[in-house]
Motif scaffolding. Sequence first.
Motif, PDB file in Angstrom:
ATOM      1  N   TYR A 174      61.825   9.368   3.587  1.00 36.23           N
ATOM      2  CA  TYR A 174      61.686  10.055   5.166  1.00 36.23           C
ATOM      3  C   TYR A 174      61.600   8.985   6.359  1.00 36.23           C
ATOM      4  O   TYR A 174      61.964   9.137   7.240  1.00 36.23           O
ATOM      5  N   LYS A 224      72.560  17.451   7.654  1.00 39.49           N
ATOM      6  CA  LYS A 224      71.936  18.804   7.398  1.00 39.49           C
ATOM      7  C   LYS A 224      73.063  19.719   7.090  1.00 39.49           C
ATOM      8  O   LYS A 224      73.831  20.211   7.892  1.00 39.49           O
ATOM      9  N   ARG A 228      69.387  24.313   5.231  1.00 35.45           N
ATOM     10  CA  ARG A 228      67.848  23.603   5.133  1.00 35.45           C
ATOM     11  C   ARG A 228      67.774  22.526   4.181  1.00 35.45           C
ATOM     12  O   ARG A 228      66.797  21.853   4.124  1.00 35.45           O
ATOM     13  N   THR A 247      77.371  12.707  -0.650  1.00 34.57           N
ATOM     14  CA  THR A 247      75.862  12.658  -0.285  1.00 34.57           C
ATOM     15  C   THR A 247      74.895  12.712  -1.600  1.00 34.57           C
ATOM     16  O   THR A 247      75.588  13.161  -2.623  1.00 34.57           O
ATOM     17  N   THR A 307      68.877  18.663   3.544  1.00 34.21           N
ATOM     18  CA  THR A 307      68.988  17.311   3.988  1.00 34.21           C
ATOM     19  C   THR A 307      69.706  16.539   3.098  1.00 34.21           C
ATOM     20  O   THR A 307      69.127  16.153   1.957  1.00 34.21           O
ATOM     21  N   ARG A 328      71.083  14.474  -2.500  1.00 38.77           N
ATOM     22  CA  ARG A 328      69.657  15.032  -1.875  1.00 38.77           C
ATOM     23  C   ARG A 328      68.423  13.993  -2.034  1.00 38.77           C
ATOM     24  O   ARG A 328      68.632  12.853  -2.564  1.00 38.77           O
ATOM     25  N   THR A 387      71.908  10.695   7.525  1.00 41.46           N
ATOM     26  CA  THR A 387      71.835  12.095   6.755  1.00 41.46           C
ATOM     27  C   THR A 387      72.677  13.031   7.352  1.00 41.46           C
ATOM     28  O   THR A 387      73.313  12.848   8.519  1.00 41.46           O
TER      29      THR A 387
END
Length: 81
Positions: A45, A57, A60, A27, A62, A29, A55
């Motif tokens: 987004y 989570k 907090r 993954t 993503t 950020r 995504t």
Amino acid sequence: MRQRVLAPTVEVKMIERGWEKKIEPLTVRIATAVRITGLSRSRIYELIQSGDLETVKVGRVTLIQFESLKALTTGSRAIQR
């Protein structure tokens, strides 16, 4: 006159060992996705909202699935505007 310090270029570092292939991150950020794709934060987004980017989570934070990001940028998925 002060010298202007430029931000370092972001590279996705790969672990290399003789007995295994290069390992890509699972993954990234949002900020990293913006830097490595050249897309705006808003566009990232939008792609998340439309389901073009997968995504995860964690608390907090993503995180964008790297495979999903690669598929998008290599043309494996069509971007709808």
